[in-house]
Motif scaffolding. Structure first.
Motif, PDB file in Angstrom:
ATOM      1  N   THR A  31       0.845  -1.182   0.000  1.00  0.00           N
ATOM      2  CA  THR A  31       0.000   0.000   0.000  1.00  0.00           C
ATOM      3  C   THR A  31       0.881   1.233   0.000  1.00  0.00           C
ATOM      4  O   THR A  31       2.033   1.183   0.405  1.00  0.00           O
ATOM      5  CB  THR A  31      -0.906   0.061   1.243  1.00  0.00           C
ATOM      6  OG1 THR A  31      -0.086   0.103   2.407  1.00  0.00           O
ATOM      7  CG2 THR A  31      -1.853  -1.103   1.305  1.00  0.00           C
ATOM      8  N   LYS A  32       0.311   2.324  -0.425  1.00  0.00           N
ATOM      9  CA  LYS A  32       1.037   3.578  -0.289  1.00  0.00           C
ATOM     10  C   LYS A  32       1.021   3.931   1.192  1.00  0.00           C
ATOM     11  O   LYS A  32       0.060   3.635   1.907  1.00  0.00           O
ATOM     12  CB  LYS A  32       0.373   4.670  -1.120  1.00  0.00           C
ATOM     13  CG  LYS A  32      -1.035   5.002  -0.680  1.00  0.00           C
ATOM     14  CD  LYS A  32      -1.615   6.117  -1.511  1.00  0.00           C
ATOM     15  CE  LYS A  32      -3.038   6.330  -1.025  1.00  0.00           C
ATOM     16  NZ  LYS A  32      -3.467   7.621  -0.845  1.00  0.00           N
ATOM     17  N   PRO A  33       2.089   4.543   1.678  1.00  0.00           N
ATOM     18  CA  PRO A  33       2.110   4.900   3.104  1.00  0.00           C
ATOM     19  C   PRO A  33       0.995   5.885   3.427  1.00  0.00           C
ATOM     20  O   PRO A  33       0.688   6.776   2.644  1.00  0.00           O
ATOM     21  CB  PRO A  33       3.479   5.562   3.285  1.00  0.00           C
ATOM     22  CG  PRO A  33       4.284   5.127   2.116  1.00  0.00           C
ATOM     23  CD  PRO A  33       3.311   4.882   1.001  1.00  0.00           C
ATOM     24  N   PHE A  34       0.357   5.657   4.561  1.00  0.00           N
ATOM     25  CA  PHE A  34      -0.650   6.594   5.031  1.00  0.00           C
ATOM     26  C   PHE A  34       0.040   7.833   5.579  1.00  0.00           C
ATOM     27  O   PHE A  34       1.124   7.742   6.148  1.00  0.00           O
ATOM     28  CB  PHE A  34      -1.475   5.984   6.180  1.00  0.00           C
ATOM     29  CG  PHE A  34      -2.376   4.850   5.779  1.00  0.00           C
ATOM     30  CD1 PHE A  34      -3.340   5.007   4.814  1.00  0.00           C
ATOM     31  CD2 PHE A  34      -2.267   3.629   6.408  1.00  0.00           C
ATOM     32  CE1 PHE A  34      -4.188   3.959   4.477  1.00  0.00           C
ATOM     33  CE2 PHE A  34      -3.108   2.577   6.084  1.00  0.00           C
ATOM     34  CZ  PHE A  34      -4.070   2.741   5.115  1.00  0.00           C
ATOM     35  N   GLU A  35      -0.602   8.971   5.440  1.00  0.00           N
ATOM     36  CA  GLU A  35      -0.144  10.173   6.134  1.00  0.00           C
ATOM     37  C   GLU A  35      -0.531   9.982   7.598  1.00  0.00           C
ATOM     38  O   GLU A  35      -1.655   9.563   7.900  1.00  0.00           O
ATOM     39  CB  GLU A  35      -0.861  11.388   5.549  1.00  0.00           C
ATOM     40  CG  GLU A  35      -0.583  12.669   6.287  1.00  0.00           C
ATOM     41  CD  GLU A  35      -1.426  13.821   5.781  1.00  0.00           C
ATOM     42  OE1 GLU A  35      -1.539  14.807   6.525  1.00  0.00           O
ATOM     43  OE2 GLU A  35      -1.986  13.735   4.673  1.00  0.00           O
ATOM     44  N   GLU A  36       0.387  10.247   8.508  1.00  0.00           N
ATOM     45  CA  GLU A  36       0.068  10.039   9.921  1.00  0.00           C
ATOM     46  C   GLU A  36      -0.974  11.059  10.372  1.00  0.00           C
ATOM     47  O   GLU A  36      -0.777  12.266  10.272  1.00  0.00           O
ATOM     48  CB  GLU A  36       1.315  10.139  10.795  1.00  0.00           C
ATOM     49  CG  GLU A  36       1.019   9.714  12.220  1.00  0.00           C
ATOM     50  CD  GLU A  36       2.257   9.404  13.030  1.00  0.00           C
ATOM     51  OE1 GLU A  36       2.250   9.746  14.218  1.00  0.00           O
ATOM     52  OE2 GLU A  36       3.198   8.815  12.485  1.00  0.00           O
ATOM     53  N   LYS A  37      -2.088  10.522  10.836  1.00  0.00           N
ATOM     54  CA  LYS A  37      -3.202  11.355  11.266  1.00  0.00           C
ATOM     55  C   LYS A  37      -4.027  10.564  12.266  1.00  0.00           C
ATOM     56  O   LYS A  37      -4.159   9.347  12.143  1.00  0.00           O
ATOM     57  CB  LYS A  37      -4.050  11.731  10.049  1.00  0.00           C
ATOM     58  CG  LYS A  37      -5.055  12.804  10.311  1.00  0.00           C
ATOM     59  CD  LYS A  37      -5.601  13.356   9.017  1.00  0.00           C
ATOM     60  CE  LYS A  37      -6.501  14.523   9.354  1.00  0.00           C
ATOM     61  NZ  LYS A  37      -7.092  15.119   8.190  1.00  0.00           N
ATOM     62  N   SER A  38      -4.588  11.244  13.250  1.00  0.00           N
ATOM     63  CA  SER A  38      -5.391  10.579  14.278  1.00  0.00           C
ATOM     64  C   SER A  38      -6.876  10.819  14.059  1.00  0.00           C
ATOM     65  O   SER A  38      -7.280  11.890  13.597  1.00  0.00           O
ATOM     66  CB  SER A  38      -4.989  11.076  15.661  1.00  0.00           C
ATOM     67  OG  SER A  38      -3.670  10.692  15.944  1.00  0.00           O
ATOM     68  N   TYR A  39      -7.660   9.808  14.423  1.00  0.00           N
ATOM     69  CA  TYR A  39      -9.115   9.869  14.329  1.00  0.00           C
ATOM     70  C   TYR A  39      -9.696   9.279  15.603  1.00  0.00           C
ATOM     71  O   TYR A  39      -9.105   8.393  16.211  1.00  0.00           O
ATOM     72  CB  TYR A  39      -9.625   9.040  13.136  1.00  0.00           C
ATOM     73  CG  TYR A  39      -9.141   9.523  11.806  1.00  0.00           C
ATOM     74  CD1 TYR A  39      -9.883  10.429  11.057  1.00  0.00           C
ATOM     75  CD2 TYR A  39      -7.930   9.069  11.286  1.00  0.00           C
ATOM     76  CE1 TYR A  39      -9.431  10.862   9.822  1.00  0.00           C
ATOM     77  CE2 TYR A  39      -7.477   9.508  10.055  1.00  0.00           C
ATOM     78  CZ  TYR A  39      -8.226  10.402   9.331  1.00  0.00           C
ATOM     79  OH  TYR A  39      -7.770  10.840   8.112  1.00  0.00           O
ATOM     80  N   THR A  40     -10.877   9.731  15.959  1.00  0.00           N
ATOM     81  CA  THR A  40     -11.616   9.139  17.063  1.00  0.00           C
ATOM     82  C   THR A  40     -13.017   8.833  16.557  1.00  0.00           C
ATOM     83  O   THR A  40     -13.797   9.745  16.264  1.00  0.00           O
ATOM     84  CB  THR A  40     -11.686  10.073  18.282  1.00  0.00           C
ATOM     85  OG1 THR A  40     -10.355  10.380  18.706  1.00  0.00           O
ATOM     86  CG2 THR A  40     -12.451   9.425  19.423  1.00  0.00           C
TER      87      THR A  40
END
Length: 183
Positions: A31-40
């Motif tokens: 997979t392409k790397p995800f951009e680091e980001k947080s979710y709730t």
């Protein structure tokens, strides 16, 4: 002309039936790397699911190193989504100690009460995330275009498999077994 009709019908069959019946022994997908980001994400019972996208997949805070996570992007108006519920319930029950399904409601204008009724009607025994953050998460992380789309992660959050369309329980279970063996 018949050739084009046959090709068209074959393409439609593939589009609406999912990605095949065999488990690929090299399950882990590039997979392409995800951009680091947080979710709730918020569940129907008002619990929070905190997660952070990483370059290798997703860090599910409460499940990291404990459970294989299966993210099911679904809608209540989607026939294949509803058809898969019994299989998902069975897998959740069978592998409960090592497996967590998180169903993420997508583009569906249902109230929280309607979603609770939906969960009760189908006897769903896995987590359903509901709320505004769902659309943001599904769109930003997965670029969802249609449902159902499902994603399986190892206990460490590494993406194992992306499933598009209706997928049979034995196929999901095959990848689940591989994810459970991943170190």
């Amino acid at each position: 002309m018949k050739k084009y009709i046959l090709i068209f019908l074959s393409a439609l069959t593939f589009l609406f039936t999912g990605c095949g019946d065999d488990v690929d022994s090299s399950a882990f997908v590039e997979t392409k790397p995800f951009e680091e980001k947080s979710y709730t994400l918020t569940t129907l019972d008002n619990k929070s699911i905190e997660l952070t996208t990483k370059d290798y997949g997703i860090d599910f805070k409460d499940y990291k190193d404990k459970k294989v996570v299966f993210v099911n992007i679904f809608a209540t108006w989607c026939p294949p989504c509803i058809k898969e519920i019994p299989d998902l319930k069975e897998l959740q029950e069978k592998y409960n100690d090592d497996f967590q399904i998180i169903a993420v409601l997508f583009k569906d204008d249902k109230t929280k009460e309607q979603m609770k009724e939906f969960k009760e009607k189908y006897g769903i025994n896995y987590t359903i995330a509901y709320g505004d953050e769902n659309l943001k998460f599904a769109s930003e992380v997965y670029d969802i275009q249609k449902v159902p789309e499902m994603f399986m992660y190892t206990k460490g959050g590494v993406l194992v498999k992306k499933f598009i369309g209706e997928t049979k329980a034995d196929v999901i279970e095959g990848y689940l077994k591989q994810a459970l063996e991943y170190k």
